[in-house]
Design an enzyme around this catalytic site. Structure first.
Site, mmCIF file in Angstrom:
data_model
loop_
_atom_site.group_PDB
_atom_site.id
_atom_site.type_symbol
_atom_site.label_atom_id
_atom_site.label_comp_id
_atom_site.label_asym_id
_atom_site.label_seq_id
_atom_site.Cartn_x
_atom_site.Cartn_y
_atom_site.Cartn_z
ATOM 1 N N ASP A 1 -10.260 0.853 -4.267
ATOM 2 C CA ASP A 1 -9.132 0.939 -3.343
ATOM 3 C C ASP A 1 -8.425 2.271 -3.584
ATOM 4 O O ASP A 1 -9.069 3.292 -3.782
ATOM 5 C CB ASP A 1 -8.206 -0.267 -3.501
ATOM 6 N N ASN B 1 -10.243 4.956 1.546
ATOM 7 C CA ASN B 1 -9.366 4.763 0.391
ATOM 8 C C ASN B 1 -9.584 5.887 -0.618
ATOM 9 O O ASN B 1 -10.454 6.746 -0.440
ATOM 10 C CB ASN B 1 -9.624 3.405 -0.278
ATOM 11 N N GLU C 1 0.840 -1.205 0.000
ATOM 12 C CA GLU C 1 0.000 0.000 0.000
ATOM 13 C C GLU C 1 0.873 1.252 0.000
ATOM 14 O O GLU C 1 2.089 1.186 0.116
ATOM 15 C CB GLU C 1 -0.915 0.033 1.234
#
Length: 292
Positions: free
Chosen positions: A198, A148, A18
């Site tokens: 996301d 997100n 991430e």
């Protein structure tokens, strides 16, 4: 779904890759493995990849200056010195709530840092989105499950964020000089079909590049929420994109094997790898975070 040339930047299988970002001044990409408390550093022009153990979960960073970064971790914001990796607590963030951790974050053009938190087990409504503005933290939005897609329009006048379980991307009007809201969030799009919203990043034309978790792709949306294109990613759980390279035309994409059993990982052998897509993008450089 479009196919563009893809290479593997890192074959390290991140549990939960991430928070990628890119420092154009040093040609260096950075990203995290949240679950394993690792920070990756890659000199794209050569020099290999370094892995830094952080000793805590962390999910994003902002460049302060040539010598320092601001790390978003599960218990606060830390100043990290690049020379030796030493980390000093700058401000706590939800330190009194050990059930939460940080997640998606991004720096606005003004230097204000938007930071999302969530429950460690993705408990519904446990998280929030905060703003670090000139050294002070304020709460922007509450009852977020998985924050997100925090990103901003090129002129800084619109902020975007998603709550992944709801599969909704919101747009909120901002003061471009401060990066703070001047109105309420409105629904820009509702994702339907396979996967979930996301991480996202916005290019120089205002297009929103979103990693579609669970669908092996990057979706590109107009500022009106229309899906224009989709690019294949060779891992099912793509998690977040970042523009990289001297002309910011390539796309770095992180991924994850989180939640996969042995059979699922065998069927998705590149899960958790970090990729470079030759996307011919018109990317933008990330701004520095301002602490005061």
């Amino acid at each position: 779904m479009e196919e563009v040339p893809i290479s593997v930047l890192s074959a390290e299988h991140c549990h939960l890759g991430e928070g990628p970002t890119y420092d154009v001044t040093t040609d260096t990409a950075w990203w995290f493995d949240i679950r394993e408390g690792r920070l990756f550093e890659a000199k794209l022009g050569g020099g290999g990849i370094r892995t830094h153990a952080l000793g805590r979960m962390a999910s994003a960073l902002g460049r302060i200056d040539a010598d320092r970064q601001l790390i978003v971790a599960d218990d606060g914001l830390y100043i990290r010195r690049l020379a030796d990796g030493a980390m000093t607590l700058f401000q706590p963030l939800e330190a009194d709530n050990p059930g939460n951790r940080s997640n998606d974050a991004r720096v606005h053009q003004s230097g204000t840092f938007w930071i999302g938190t969530m429950g460690r087990k993705a408990e519904p409504g446990a998280g929030a989105i905060y703003a670090l503005h000139r050294g002070k933290i304020s709460t922007l939005f509450t009852r977020i499950s998985i924050p997100n897609s925090i990103c901003f329009s090129p002129d800084g006048a619109i902020g975007y964020f998603a709550d992944t379980p709801r599969n909704v991307l919101y747009a909120v009007p901002l003061n471009p000089a401060t990066g703070l809201p001047r109105g309420e969030p409105e629904v820009l799009l509702r994702h339907t079909g396979i996967g979930g919203l996301d991480g996202s990043v916005v290019d120089a034309d205002g297009l929103i590049w979103n990693a579609c978790w669970g669908a092996s792709r990057i979706d590109i949306y107009s500022p009106l929420g229309e899906r224009l294109r989709s690019l294949r990613v060779p891992a099912r759980q793509a998690s977040c994109p970042a523009f990289v390279g001297s002309d910011l035309s390539r796309l770095l994409v992180t991924s994850a094997w989180q939640g996969m059993d042995d059979a699922a990982r065998a069927a998705d052998p590149q899960a958790g790898c970090t990729f470079l897509l030759e996307a011919s993008a018109r990317g933008r450089a990330e701004p520095d975070v301002k602490l005061a």
